[in-house]
Motif scaffolding. Sequence first.
Motif, PDB file in Angstrom:
ATOM      1  N   ARG A 281       0.820  -1.206   0.000  1.00 41.99           N
ATOM      2  CA  ARG A 281       0.000   0.000   0.000  1.00 41.99           C
ATOM      3  C   ARG A 281       0.859   1.263   0.000  1.00 41.99           C
ATOM      4  N   TRP A 282       0.499   2.197  -0.896  1.00 47.23           N
ATOM      5  CA  TRP A 282       1.171   3.497  -0.953  1.00 47.23           C
ATOM      6  C   TRP A 282       0.100   4.559  -0.786  1.00 47.23           C
ATOM      7  N   THR A 283       0.157   5.317   0.311  1.00 47.48           N
ATOM      8  CA  THR A 283      -0.953   6.198   0.674  1.00 47.48           C
ATOM      9  C   THR A 283      -0.821   7.632   0.166  1.00 47.48           C
ATOM     10  N   LYS A 284       0.252   7.922  -0.569  1.00 48.56           N
ATOM     11  CA  LYS A 284       0.417   9.278  -1.113  1.00 48.56           C
ATOM     12  C   LYS A 284       0.702   9.236  -2.612  1.00 48.56           C
ATOM     13  N   PRO A 285      -0.242   8.708  -3.404  1.00 43.07           N
ATOM     14  CA  PRO A 285      -0.003   8.622  -4.847  1.00 43.07           C
ATOM     15  C   PRO A 285       0.119   9.976  -5.528  1.00 43.07           C
ATOM     16  N   ALA A 286      -0.391  11.038  -4.901  1.00 42.58           N
ATOM     17  CA  ALA A 286      -0.307  12.375  -5.495  1.00 42.58           C
ATOM     18  C   ALA A 286       0.796  13.215  -4.866  1.00 42.58           C
ATOM     19  N   THR A 287       0.842  13.275  -3.544  1.00 41.37           N
ATOM     20  CA  THR A 287       1.782  14.181  -2.878  1.00 41.37           C
ATOM     21  C   THR A 287       3.161  13.566  -2.639  1.00 41.37           C
ATOM     22  N   PRO A 289       4.421  10.974  -5.290  1.00 42.57           N
ATOM     23  CA  PRO A 289       4.137  10.025  -6.370  1.00 42.57           C
ATOM     24  C   PRO A 289       5.321   9.119  -6.697  1.00 42.57           C
ATOM     25  N   LEU A 290       4.980   7.900  -7.102  1.00 44.87           N
ATOM     26  CA  LEU A 290       5.987   6.933  -7.526  1.00 44.87           C
ATOM     27  C   LEU A 290       6.078   6.937  -9.044  1.00 44.87           C
ATOM     28  N   ASP A 291       7.300   6.926  -9.576  1.00 48.89           N
ATOM     29  CA  ASP A 291       7.430   6.768 -11.017  1.00 48.89           C
ATOM     30  C   ASP A 291       7.263   5.286 -11.356  1.00 48.89           C
ATOM     31  N   GLU A 292       7.282   4.962 -12.632  1.00 49.88           N
ATOM     32  CA  GLU A 292       6.996   3.589 -13.051  1.00 49.88           C
ATOM     33  C   GLU A 292       7.984   2.590 -12.457  1.00 49.88           C
ATOM     34  N   GLU A 293       9.246   2.963 -12.410  1.00 55.55           N
ATOM     35  CA  GLU A 293      10.259   2.060 -11.859  1.00 55.55           C
ATOM     36  C   GLU A 293      10.048   1.842 -10.364  1.00 55.55           C
ATOM     37  N   MET A 313      10.951   3.542   1.341  1.00 64.22           N
ATOM     38  CA  MET A 313      10.560   4.389   0.219  1.00 64.22           C
ATOM     39  C   MET A 313       9.946   5.703   0.693  1.00 64.22           C
ATOM     40  N   LYS A 314       9.245   5.676   1.804  1.00 58.39           N
ATOM     41  CA  LYS A 314       8.723   6.931   2.352  1.00 58.39           C
ATOM     42  C   LYS A 314       9.860   7.890   2.678  1.00 58.39           C
ATOM     43  N   ARG A 315      10.979   7.313   3.081  1.00 59.36           N
ATOM     44  CA  ARG A 315      12.147   8.127   3.419  1.00 59.36           C
ATOM     45  C   ARG A 315      12.881   8.604   2.166  1.00 59.36           C
ATOM     46  N   ASP A 316      12.921   7.764   1.124  1.00 61.60           N
ATOM     47  CA  ASP A 316      13.784   8.035  -0.028  1.00 61.60           C
ATOM     48  C   ASP A 316      13.086   8.721  -1.204  1.00 61.60           C
ATOM     49  N   VAL A 317      11.778   8.490  -1.374  1.00 63.54           N
ATOM     50  CA  VAL A 317      11.066   9.060  -2.524  1.00 63.54           C
ATOM     51  C   VAL A 317      10.768  10.538  -2.273  1.00 63.54           C
ATOM     52  N   SER A 318      11.074  11.361  -3.242  1.00 65.52           N
ATOM     53  CA  SER A 318      10.857  12.806  -3.095  1.00 65.52           C
ATOM     54  C   SER A 318       9.371  13.139  -3.122  1.00 65.52           C
ATOM     55  N   PRO A 319       8.900  13.957  -2.186  1.00 65.03           N
ATOM     56  CA  PRO A 319       7.507  14.401  -2.230  1.00 65.03           C
ATOM     57  C   PRO A 319       7.305  15.415  -3.352  1.00 65.03           C
TER      58      PRO A 319
END
Length: 379
Positions: A281-287, A289-293, A313-319
């Motif tokens: 589950r990823w709860t922030k698909p907009a704020t 967002p994950l790219d395809e990879e 990923m919450k720590r590493d993915v840029s908001p």
Amino acid sequence: MNKGGEDWIRPRENTVEALVYGMKECDGVELDLRLSEDDRLVLHHDSKTEFGDYPECLTLDELPDYVEPIEDLLAKKDFIKRWTDEGAFTCFELKSPHPSSGKAGGWFNGNEREKHMMKMIEILNEALEPIDFPNSSSVIYSFEPKIISASKKVNSKLKFSRLRPHIRSWGSWHSQRIIAAPSFLLNSLPRLMEKQRIEKSPMLPCSLQYLTGIESNISLGRSVGLQGKKLERLTKLRKGYPVYVWPAKSDSERMLLDAGLTGLTDDLSPNTVTLKSGHARWTKPATQPLDEEQRRELDQTPIEQHQSRIREMKRDVSPWHELSDSERINFISNWKKKWLWEREMDSLIKEISSCSLPWETPRLIGHRGTGKSHRNGSS
């Protein structure tokens, strides 16, 4: 669902605590407002308090302690920052009083209901005036049919929409649905979208039943859904028009988001890390967002590793608010292509910034903050 081991007690629905938490953990929140006897907007869903009183017949001081004024929420800096600076969304639902309360004209006076809506809009407009939130980051809606006519009579920068079909705001859940059944049958989701477009509403709030329930098959008009040909038809008919769907259950949440729709969830527990569909589950698909990879990497993570991988990923993915302009444009371009958004890129680009996303963007929204948690038998 895979559950983590974190201790968590869900806050009571429509409280400041629940709404601040929901705003932090997903793409925004939905909240309910009622007008007290002394003209204060208060956070409350049901037509009666848990003690059997109509909120509209009590002053703020007379209401139970769990009923809080909207000013208490707007004073929370963490809530406001997510809304004004980080692209999060707020849905305000205005609730009409129960006819037996004697407020807003009681059972018969439609003009008084419109005046009641106008007063709520005016007070909300005044409360929000000092807050510099993006134009595409909030909507005010109601099951009250007078919401649109009332909004046109009030000078407001806010965006308004009508909840369809009309479901009366009192009675048991089952009685409400029985009375609303003819409206469900006479209006397919494409018909509802067309009505909203005619009213120039920025979005359509609707029930999941239109996409997965029996209503999706027997309502008059073209049927749509979340899979196969029905999904293809929905995407082509929608052309990016925003549809907000409740409830986004564990077995439908991912399908809703993959279809480019916004889901309103009743479960924001940090321990819900795996959906019934088997997806992490990823709860922030907009704020955030994950790219395809990144999406593919998360989808390929074994279930027993979901919790740790999500945490990483919450720590590493840029908001969203930390992305570069080119990265934001790339996301919008891909979403436009994937979901056949009708608007031209130039128009979409004008609407995006570090603190705002286009109306078309699919989100996960916390219903009443962190989910429906209390009912006293009335709606």
